[in-house]
Design an enzyme around this catalytic site. Structure first.
Site, PDB file in Angstrom:
ATOM      1  NE  ARG A 198      -4.143  -1.719   0.117  1.00  0.00           N
ATOM      2  CZ  ARG A 198      -4.052  -3.007  -0.403  1.00  0.00           C
ATOM      3  NH1 ARG A 198      -3.027  -3.415  -0.923  1.00  0.00           N
ATOM      4  NH2 ARG A 198      -5.078  -3.883  -0.180  1.00  0.00           N
ATOM      5  CB  CYS A 225      -8.961  -0.619   4.214  1.00  0.00           C
ATOM      6  SG  CYS A 225      -9.620  -2.341   4.096  1.00  0.00           S
ATOM      7  CD  GLU A 240      -5.424   1.252   2.389  1.00  0.00           C
ATOM      8  OE1 GLU A 240      -5.365   0.037   3.106  1.00  0.00           O
ATOM      9  OE2 GLU A 240      -6.026   1.153   1.170  1.00  0.00           O
TER      10      GLU A 240
HETATM   11  N1  EPU Z   1     -11.507  -9.483  10.561  1.00  0.00           N
HETATM   12  C1  EPU Z   1     -12.358  -9.168  11.729  1.00  0.00           C
HETATM   13  N2  EPU Z   1     -12.855  -7.954  12.043  1.00  0.00           N
HETATM   14  C2  EPU Z   1     -13.105  -7.270  11.120  1.00  0.00           C
HETATM   15  C3  EPU Z   1     -12.577  -7.280   9.825  1.00  0.00           C
HETATM   16  C4  EPU Z   1     -11.550  -8.461   9.659  1.00  0.00           C
HETATM   17  O1  EPU Z   1     -12.079  -9.823  12.729  1.00  0.00           O
HETATM   18  O2  EPU Z   1     -14.050  -6.188  11.332  1.00  0.00           O
HETATM   19  C5  EPU Z   1     -10.815 -10.618  10.445  1.00  0.00           C
HETATM   20  C6  EPU Z   1     -11.224 -11.264   9.354  1.00  0.00           C
HETATM   21  O3  EPU Z   1     -12.380 -12.278   9.739  1.00  0.00           O
HETATM   22  C7  EPU Z   1     -10.211 -12.229   8.837  1.00  0.00           C
HETATM   23  C8  EPU Z   1      -8.900 -11.172   9.007  1.00  0.00           C
HETATM   24  O4  EPU Z   1      -9.472 -10.055   9.741  1.00  0.00           O
HETATM   25  O5  EPU Z   1      -9.678 -13.396   9.517  1.00  0.00           O
HETATM   26  C9  EPU Z   1      -8.577 -10.489   7.611  1.00  0.00           C
HETATM   27  O6  EPU Z   1      -9.695  -9.816   6.935  1.00  0.00           O
HETATM   28  P1  EPU Z   1     -10.355  -9.418   5.540  1.00  0.00           P
HETATM   29  O7  EPU Z   1      -9.816 -10.999   4.860  1.00  0.00           O
HETATM   30  O8  EPU Z   1     -11.271  -8.751   5.399  1.00  0.00           O
HETATM   31  O9  EPU Z   1      -8.783  -8.852   5.120  1.00  0.00           O
HETATM   32  P2  EPU Z   1      -8.068  -7.393   5.448  1.00  0.00           P
HETATM   33  O10 EPU Z   1      -6.686  -7.608   5.905  1.00  0.00           O
HETATM   34  O11 EPU Z   1      -9.131  -6.617   6.636  1.00  0.00           O
HETATM   35  C10 EPU Z   1      -7.255  -6.844   3.247  1.00  0.00           C
HETATM   36  C11 EPU Z   1      -6.954  -5.239   2.522  1.00  0.00           C
HETATM   37  C12 EPU Z   1      -8.294  -5.028   1.764  1.00  0.00           C
HETATM   38  C13 EPU Z   1      -8.416  -6.174   0.595  1.00  0.00           C
HETATM   39  C14 EPU Z   1      -8.735  -7.545   1.547  1.00  0.00           C
HETATM   40  C15 EPU Z   1      -8.777  -8.653   0.719  1.00  0.00           C
HETATM   41  C16 EPU Z   1      -5.668  -3.750   3.596  1.00  0.00           C
HETATM   42  C17 EPU Z   1      -5.546  -2.765   4.783  1.00  0.00           C
HETATM   43  N3  EPU Z   1      -6.931  -4.280   3.304  1.00  0.00           N
HETATM   44  O12 EPU Z   1      -8.025  -6.296   4.323  1.00  0.00           O
HETATM   45  O13 EPU Z   1      -8.078  -3.943   0.748  1.00  0.00           O
HETATM   46  O14 EPU Z   1      -9.670  -5.843  -0.087  1.00  0.00           O
HETATM   47  O15 EPU Z   1      -7.360  -7.776   2.328  1.00  0.00           O
HETATM   48  O16 EPU Z   1      -7.531  -8.910  -0.234  1.00  0.00           O
HETATM   49  O17 EPU Z   1      -4.604  -4.196   3.312  1.00  0.00           O
HETATM   50  C18 EPU Z   1      -7.991  -1.664   0.973  1.00  0.00           C
HETATM   51  O18 EPU Z   1      -7.130  -1.436   0.870  1.00  0.00           O
HETATM   52  O19 EPU Z   1      -8.718  -0.348   0.861  1.00  0.00           O
HETATM   53  C19 EPU Z   1      -8.703  -2.780   1.176  1.00  0.00           C
HETATM   54  C20 EPU Z   1     -10.214  -3.017   1.320  1.00  0.00           C
END
Ligand code: EPU
Length: 317
Positions: free
Chosen positions: A182, A226, A296
Protein backbone atom coordinates in the site's frame (compact mmCIF):
# COMPACT_ATOMS: atom_id res chain seq x y z
CA UNK A 1 -19.46 46.29 10.67
CA UNK A 2 -16.25 45.53 8.80
CA UNK A 3 -16.85 43.50 5.66
CA UNK A 4 -13.87 41.86 3.99
CA UNK A 5 -14.15 42.90 0.36
CA UNK A 6 -11.77 40.33 -1.04
CA UNK A 7 -11.77 37.02 0.78
CA UNK A 8 -8.76 34.75 0.14
CA UNK A 9 -11.24 32.39 -1.52
CA UNK A 10 -12.43 35.06 -4.00
CA UNK A 11 -8.82 36.09 -4.66
CA UNK A 12 -7.88 32.53 -5.49
CA UNK A 13 -10.82 32.19 -7.89
CA UNK A 14 -9.73 35.31 -9.77
CA UNK A 15 -6.08 34.19 -9.80
CA UNK A 16 -7.28 30.99 -11.49
CA UNK A 17 -9.02 32.78 -14.37
CA UNK A 18 -6.26 31.48 -16.72
CA UNK A 19 -7.99 28.07 -16.54
CA UNK A 20 -10.70 29.19 -18.97
CA UNK A 21 -8.04 29.47 -21.71
CA UNK A 22 -6.74 25.91 -21.27
CA UNK A 23 -7.85 22.72 -22.99
CA UNK A 24 -10.34 21.41 -20.45
CA UNK A 25 -13.29 22.63 -18.46
CA UNK A 26 -13.49 24.40 -15.15
CA UNK A 27 -16.12 24.47 -12.42
CA UNK A 28 -16.00 27.20 -9.79
CA UNK A 29 -16.83 26.64 -6.15
CA UNK A 30 -17.26 22.93 -6.79
CA UNK A 31 -18.33 20.74 -3.82
CA UNK A 32 -15.68 18.08 -3.27
CA UNK A 33 -18.33 15.83 -1.72
CA UNK A 34 -19.50 15.16 -5.28
CA UNK A 35 -16.06 13.73 -6.09
CA UNK A 36 -15.41 11.62 -3.01
CA UNK A 37 -16.65 8.07 -2.36
CA UNK A 38 -17.08 9.14 1.29
CA UNK A 39 -19.41 11.85 -0.11
CA UNK A 40 -17.91 14.50 2.19
CA UNK A 41 -16.00 17.70 1.52
CA UNK A 42 -16.72 21.41 1.17
CA UNK A 43 -16.24 23.45 -2.02
CA UNK A 44 -12.91 24.05 -3.73
CA UNK A 45 -12.32 27.38 -5.51
CA UNK A 46 -11.48 25.81 -8.90
CA UNK A 47 -12.12 22.30 -10.23
CA UNK A 48 -10.29 21.78 -13.54
CA UNK A 49 -10.67 18.78 -15.85
CA UNK A 50 -7.85 18.86 -18.44
CA UNK A 51 -8.45 17.03 -21.69
CA UNK A 52 -4.73 16.49 -22.32
CA UNK A 53 -1.63 15.84 -20.25
CA UNK A 54 -0.19 19.09 -21.64
CA UNK A 55 -3.16 21.04 -20.22
CA UNK A 56 -2.63 19.40 -16.84
CA UNK A 57 1.03 20.44 -16.84
CA UNK A 58 0.14 23.98 -17.89
CA UNK A 59 -2.54 24.27 -15.20
CA UNK A 60 -0.14 23.09 -12.50
CA UNK A 61 2.66 25.36 -13.63
CA UNK A 62 0.42 28.42 -13.92
CA UNK A 63 -1.17 27.81 -10.51
CA UNK A 64 2.26 27.59 -8.93
CA UNK A 65 3.21 30.88 -10.64
CA UNK A 66 0.24 32.63 -8.97
CA UNK A 67 0.91 30.75 -5.68
CA UNK A 68 -2.37 28.85 -5.58
CA UNK A 69 -2.19 25.41 -3.91
CA UNK A 70 -2.93 22.54 -6.30
CA UNK A 71 -3.93 18.94 -5.73
CA UNK A 72 -4.86 16.14 -8.10
CA UNK A 73 -7.99 14.03 -7.66
CA UNK A 74 -8.47 10.65 -9.33
CA UNK A 75 -11.51 8.63 -8.28
CA UNK A 76 -11.71 10.29 -4.83
CA UNK A 77 -11.87 6.82 -3.31
CA UNK A 78 -8.98 7.00 -0.86
CA UNK A 79 -9.23 10.50 0.49
CA UNK A 80 -10.96 12.51 3.21
CA UNK A 81 -11.57 16.11 2.16
CA UNK A 82 -12.26 18.79 4.80
CA UNK A 83 -15.68 20.37 5.43
CA UNK A 84 -14.28 23.88 5.00
CA UNK A 85 -13.95 25.79 1.71
CA UNK A 86 -10.57 25.26 0.11
CA UNK A 87 -8.86 28.28 -1.48
CA UNK A 88 -7.10 25.97 -3.93
CA UNK A 89 -7.33 24.30 -7.33
CA UNK A 90 -8.22 20.64 -7.77
CA UNK A 91 -7.21 18.92 -11.00
CA UNK A 92 -9.48 16.03 -11.91
CA UNK A 93 -7.95 13.30 -14.08
CA UNK A 94 -11.41 12.16 -15.24
CA UNK A 95 -10.84 13.10 -18.89
CA UNK A 96 -7.36 11.61 -19.16
CA UNK A 97 -8.93 8.27 -19.94
CA UNK A 98 -7.25 6.77 -23.02
CA UNK A 99 -6.16 3.19 -23.12
CA UNK A 100 -4.57 0.95 -25.67
CA UNK A 101 -4.50 -2.83 -25.25
CA UNK A 102 -1.51 -4.52 -26.88
CA UNK A 103 -0.40 -8.14 -27.00
CA UNK A 104 1.61 -8.18 -23.77
CA UNK A 105 0.86 -4.77 -22.27
CA UNK A 106 -1.88 -2.22 -21.79
CA UNK A 107 -1.01 1.46 -22.08
CA UNK A 108 -3.37 3.34 -19.82
CA UNK A 109 -3.83 6.97 -18.79
CA UNK A 110 -4.14 7.90 -15.12
CA UNK A 111 -7.84 8.84 -15.22
CA UNK A 112 -9.07 5.44 -16.43
CA UNK A 113 -11.07 3.79 -13.65
CA UNK A 114 -10.14 0.29 -12.51
CA UNK A 115 -13.64 -0.80 -13.56
CA UNK A 116 -13.15 0.63 -17.10
CA UNK A 117 -9.73 -0.97 -17.38
CA UNK A 118 -10.99 -4.44 -16.41
CA UNK A 119 -14.10 -4.12 -18.62
CA UNK A 120 -11.92 -3.34 -21.66
CA UNK A 121 -9.59 -6.25 -20.90
CA UNK A 122 -12.54 -8.61 -20.44
CA UNK A 123 -13.72 -7.78 -23.98
CA UNK A 124 -10.58 -9.63 -25.06
CA UNK A 125 -10.91 -12.30 -22.37
CA UNK A 126 -7.81 -11.00 -20.59
CA UNK A 127 -7.90 -11.60 -16.82
CA UNK A 128 -4.30 -10.96 -15.70
CA UNK A 129 -5.31 -7.81 -13.77
CA UNK A 130 -8.44 -9.27 -12.20
CA UNK A 131 -6.89 -9.16 -8.73
CA UNK A 132 -7.99 -5.51 -8.94
CA UNK A 133 -11.66 -6.55 -9.30
CA UNK A 134 -14.05 -4.46 -7.24
CA UNK A 135 -11.53 -1.72 -6.42
CA UNK A 136 -12.95 1.79 -6.75
CA UNK A 137 -10.83 4.64 -8.07
CA UNK A 138 -8.54 5.22 -11.00
CA UNK A 139 -5.28 3.80 -12.31
CA UNK A 140 -3.37 6.92 -11.13
CA UNK A 141 -4.56 6.58 -7.54
CA UNK A 142 -4.10 2.80 -7.58
CA UNK A 143 -0.48 3.25 -8.69
CA UNK A 144 0.37 5.82 -6.01
CA UNK A 145 -1.15 3.69 -3.22
CA UNK A 146 -0.12 0.37 -4.84
CA UNK A 147 -3.70 -0.86 -4.52
CA UNK A 148 -4.73 -4.49 -4.67
CA UNK A 149 -5.50 -7.40 -2.40
CA UNK A 150 -3.28 -8.43 0.53
CA UNK A 151 -1.17 -10.60 -1.77
CA UNK A 152 -1.33 -8.96 -5.23
CA UNK A 153 -0.72 -5.31 -5.99
CA UNK A 154 -0.89 -3.21 -9.14
CA UNK A 155 2.86 -2.56 -8.78
CA UNK A 156 3.48 -6.24 -9.62
CA UNK A 157 2.13 -5.60 -13.13
CA UNK A 158 3.90 -2.29 -13.84
CA UNK A 159 6.55 -2.11 -16.53
CA UNK A 160 6.70 1.70 -16.86
CA UNK A 161 5.04 4.75 -15.29
CA UNK A 162 4.71 8.18 -16.89
CA UNK A 163 5.47 10.95 -14.39
CA UNK A 164 5.73 14.71 -14.43
CA UNK A 165 9.07 15.99 -13.19
CA UNK A 166 9.68 19.76 -13.29
CA UNK A 167 7.93 20.61 -16.57
CA UNK A 168 8.61 17.47 -18.57
CA UNK A 169 6.85 14.12 -18.87
CA UNK A 170 9.10 11.09 -18.45
CA UNK A 171 8.72 7.33 -18.41
CA UNK A 172 10.35 5.63 -15.45
CA UNK A 173 10.89 1.90 -14.82
CA UNK A 174 9.49 -0.09 -11.95
CA UNK A 175 12.55 0.21 -9.67
CA UNK A 176 12.31 3.93 -8.83
CA UNK A 177 8.58 3.48 -8.13
CA UNK A 178 9.60 1.52 -4.99
CA UNK A 179 6.31 -0.32 -4.67
CA UNK A 180 5.58 -1.84 -1.26
CA UNK A 181 2.49 -2.82 0.71
CA UNK A 182 0.00 0.00 0.00
CA UNK A 183 2.83 2.39 -0.75
CA UNK A 184 5.11 3.70 -3.50
CA UNK A 185 7.45 6.60 -4.13
CA UNK A 186 5.24 7.97 -6.91
CA UNK A 187 3.73 10.77 -4.83
CA UNK A 188 7.19 12.37 -4.86
CA UNK A 189 6.69 13.31 -8.51
CA UNK A 190 4.52 16.27 -9.43
CA UNK A 191 1.97 13.97 -11.10
CA UNK A 192 1.47 10.43 -12.38
CA UNK A 193 0.05 10.52 -15.89
CA UNK A 194 -0.15 6.91 -17.02
CA UNK A 195 1.39 3.47 -17.06
CA UNK A 196 2.23 0.41 -19.09
CA UNK A 197 0.88 -2.65 -17.31
CA UNK A 198 2.04 -6.14 -18.21
CA UNK A 199 -0.56 -8.65 -19.36
CA UNK A 200 1.69 -11.68 -19.62
CA UNK A 201 1.21 -12.96 -16.05
CA UNK A 202 -1.20 -15.55 -14.67
CA UNK A 203 -4.94 -14.87 -14.99
CA UNK A 204 -7.00 -14.31 -11.81
CA UNK A 205 -10.58 -15.23 -10.97
CA UNK A 206 -12.12 -11.76 -10.65
CA UNK A 207 -15.58 -13.14 -9.84
CA UNK A 208 -14.23 -15.04 -6.87
CA UNK A 209 -12.27 -12.01 -5.60
CA UNK A 210 -15.40 -9.88 -5.97
CA UNK A 211 -17.59 -12.32 -4.09
CA UNK A 212 -15.06 -12.45 -1.20
CA UNK A 213 -15.14 -8.66 -1.06
CA UNK A 214 -18.94 -8.62 -1.11
CA UNK A 215 -19.07 -11.15 1.71
CA UNK A 216 -16.67 -9.34 4.05
CA UNK A 217 -16.77 -5.64 3.10
CA UNK A 218 -19.53 -2.99 3.05
CA UNK A 219 -19.62 -2.70 -0.76
CA UNK A 220 -22.10 -0.05 -1.87
CA UNK A 221 -21.83 2.00 1.34
CA UNK A 222 -20.24 5.48 1.23
CA UNK A 223 -16.70 4.61 2.34
CA UNK A 224 -13.09 5.14 1.27
CA UNK A 225 -12.17 1.46 1.45
CA UNK A 226 -9.91 0.36 4.28
CA UNK A 227 -8.98 3.38 6.40
CA UNK A 228 -5.82 1.93 7.97
CA UNK A 229 -2.99 -0.24 6.68
CA UNK A 230 -2.63 -3.69 8.16
CA UNK A 231 0.26 -3.62 10.65
CA UNK A 232 2.67 -6.49 10.07
CA UNK A 233 0.67 -9.65 9.50
CA UNK A 234 -2.37 -8.59 11.48
CA UNK A 235 -5.64 -7.24 10.12
CA UNK A 236 -6.42 -3.68 11.20
CA UNK A 237 -10.12 -4.65 11.02
CA UNK A 238 -9.60 -7.41 13.55
CA UNK A 239 -7.59 -5.12 15.87
CA UNK A 240 -10.35 -2.47 15.73
CA UNK A 241 -13.09 -5.04 16.38
CA UNK A 242 -11.17 -6.52 19.32
CA UNK A 243 -10.82 -3.01 20.76
CA UNK A 244 -14.63 -2.94 20.90
CA UNK A 245 -15.21 -0.33 18.22
CA UNK A 246 -17.31 -2.15 15.63
CA UNK A 247 -20.45 -0.07 15.04
CA UNK A 248 -19.05 2.95 16.94
CA UNK A 249 -20.86 6.05 15.65
CA UNK A 250 -20.36 9.81 15.73
CA UNK A 251 -23.09 11.87 14.11
CA UNK A 252 -23.71 10.29 10.74
CA UNK A 253 -20.37 8.45 10.52
CA UNK A 254 -20.01 4.89 11.77
CA UNK A 255 -17.44 2.12 11.92
CA UNK A 256 -18.88 -0.58 9.69
CA UNK A 257 -20.63 -3.51 11.37
CA UNK A 258 -19.41 -5.68 8.51
CA UNK A 259 -15.70 -4.80 8.51
CA UNK A 260 -14.22 -2.61 11.23
CA UNK A 261 -11.54 -1.10 8.97
CA UNK A 262 -14.23 0.76 7.01
CA UNK A 263 -15.94 3.97 8.12
CA UNK A 264 -19.35 4.54 6.56
CA UNK A 265 -21.06 7.83 5.87
CA UNK A 266 -24.66 7.00 6.74
CA UNK A 267 -25.82 10.13 4.87
CA UNK A 268 -24.84 13.71 5.64
CA UNK A 269 -21.74 12.86 7.72
CA UNK A 270 -19.24 15.64 8.20
CA UNK A 271 -15.56 15.23 7.52
CA UNK A 272 -14.84 16.25 11.13
CA UNK A 273 -16.94 13.32 12.41
CA UNK A 274 -14.94 10.85 10.32
CA UNK A 275 -11.73 12.52 11.46
CA UNK A 276 -12.80 12.15 15.12
CA UNK A 277 -13.51 8.46 14.61
CA UNK A 278 -10.06 8.02 13.05
CA UNK A 279 -8.41 9.63 16.09
CA UNK A 280 -10.47 7.53 18.52
CA UNK A 281 -9.64 4.30 16.67
CA UNK A 282 -5.93 5.08 16.80
CA UNK A 283 -6.09 5.93 20.50
CA UNK A 284 -8.13 2.86 21.47
CA UNK A 285 -6.20 0.38 19.35
CA UNK A 286 -2.96 1.73 20.78
CA UNK A 287 -4.28 1.44 24.31
CA UNK A 288 -5.69 -2.05 23.76
CA UNK A 289 -3.02 -3.67 21.56
CA UNK A 290 -0.04 -1.27 21.78
CA UNK A 291 -0.20 -1.02 17.99
CA UNK A 292 -0.10 2.35 16.25
CA UNK A 293 -2.30 2.12 13.16
CA UNK A 294 -1.07 3.96 10.10
CA UNK A 295 -3.55 5.63 7.76
CA UNK A 296 -4.05 4.13 4.33
CA UNK A 297 -6.31 6.97 3.20
CA UNK A 298 -5.14 10.54 2.70
CA UNK A 299 -6.58 13.08 5.10
CA UNK A 300 -6.46 16.74 4.18
CA UNK A 301 -5.34 18.92 7.02
CA UNK A 302 -6.81 22.34 6.28
CA UNK A 303 -6.14 22.80 2.58
CA UNK A 304 -2.72 21.21 2.48
CA UNK A 305 -2.54 17.60 1.45
CA UNK A 306 -0.82 15.71 4.17
CA UNK A 307 -1.33 12.31 5.56
CA UNK A 308 -2.14 13.20 9.13
CA UNK A 309 -0.89 10.66 11.61
CA UNK A 310 -2.26 11.81 14.96
CA UNK A 311 -0.12 10.80 17.89
CA UNK A 312 -1.93 8.72 20.50
CA UNK A 313 -1.49 9.94 24.02
CA UNK A 314 -1.53 6.36 25.28
CA UNK A 315 -3.82 7.52 28.08
CA UNK A 316 -7.39 6.56 28.86
CA UNK A 317 -10.12 7.78 26.56
N1 EPU B 1 -11.53 -9.35 10.58
C1 EPU B 1 -12.16 -9.21 11.80
N2 EPU B 1 -12.98 -8.13 11.97
C2 EPU B 1 -13.18 -7.21 11.00
C3 EPU B 1 -12.52 -7.34 9.76
C4 EPU B 1 -11.69 -8.43 9.57
O1 EPU B 1 -12.00 -10.01 12.70
O2 EPU B 1 -13.95 -6.27 11.25
C5 EPU B 1 -10.69 -10.53 10.35
C6 EPU B 1 -11.28 -11.43 9.29
O3 EPU B 1 -12.24 -12.30 9.80
C7 EPU B 1 -10.07 -12.14 8.77
C8 EPU B 1 -8.96 -11.13 8.91
O4 EPU B 1 -9.41 -10.16 9.85
O5 EPU B 1 -9.77 -13.25 9.57
C9 EPU B 1 -8.60 -10.47 7.58
O6 EPU B 1 -9.75 -9.81 7.08
P1 EPU B 1 -10.00 -9.59 5.50
O7 EPU B 1 -9.89 -10.89 4.79
O8 EPU B 1 -11.24 -8.80 5.38
O9 EPU B 1 -8.75 -8.77 5.03
P2 EPU B 1 -8.16 -7.42 5.53
O10 EPU B 1 -6.76 -7.71 5.93
O11 EPU B 1 -9.01 -6.76 6.55
C10 EPU B 1 -7.18 -6.68 3.22
C11 EPU B 1 -7.04 -5.37 2.50
C12 EPU B 1 -8.27 -5.09 1.68
C13 EPU B 1 -8.49 -6.23 0.69
C14 EPU B 1 -8.64 -7.52 1.50
C15 EPU B 1 -8.80 -8.74 0.60
C16 EPU B 1 -5.70 -3.80 3.76
C17 EPU B 1 -5.69 -2.69 4.75
N3 EPU B 1 -6.89 -4.30 3.47
O12 EPU B 1 -8.20 -6.54 4.19
O13 EPU B 1 -8.01 -3.90 0.92
O14 EPU B 1 -9.66 -5.99 -0.07
O15 EPU B 1 -7.47 -7.73 2.30
O16 EPU B 1 -7.62 -8.93 -0.14
O17 EPU B 1 -4.64 -4.20 3.27
C18 EPU B 1 -8.19 -1.53 0.91
O18 EPU B 1 -6.96 -1.51 0.86
O19 EPU B 1 -8.87 -0.48 0.87
C19 EPU B 1 -8.86 -2.81 1.02
C20 EPU B 1 -10.17 -2.89 1.18
Amino acid sequence: MYVERHSPYAEVSSALSFLTRLDGDVLWNEPLAAHSTFCVGGPVAGWFRPRTSAALVEAMTSAERVAVPVFIVGGGSNVLFPDERMPAMAISTERLDDMNVGKDEVLVQCGVSIAQLLARLHEQDRHQLDFLAGLPGTVGGALIGNAGTVDHWIGDAVSKVQVLSEASLNWIGVKPCRFGYRTSDLAKWRAVLGAKLRLNGEPFDGEQILSCRRASQPIGAKTAGCVFKNPDDRSAGWLIEEAGLKGYQQGKARISQKHANFIENLGGARSAEIRNIIDIVREKVYKFHRVLLELEIEVFDGWTREVVQAKPSGGDL
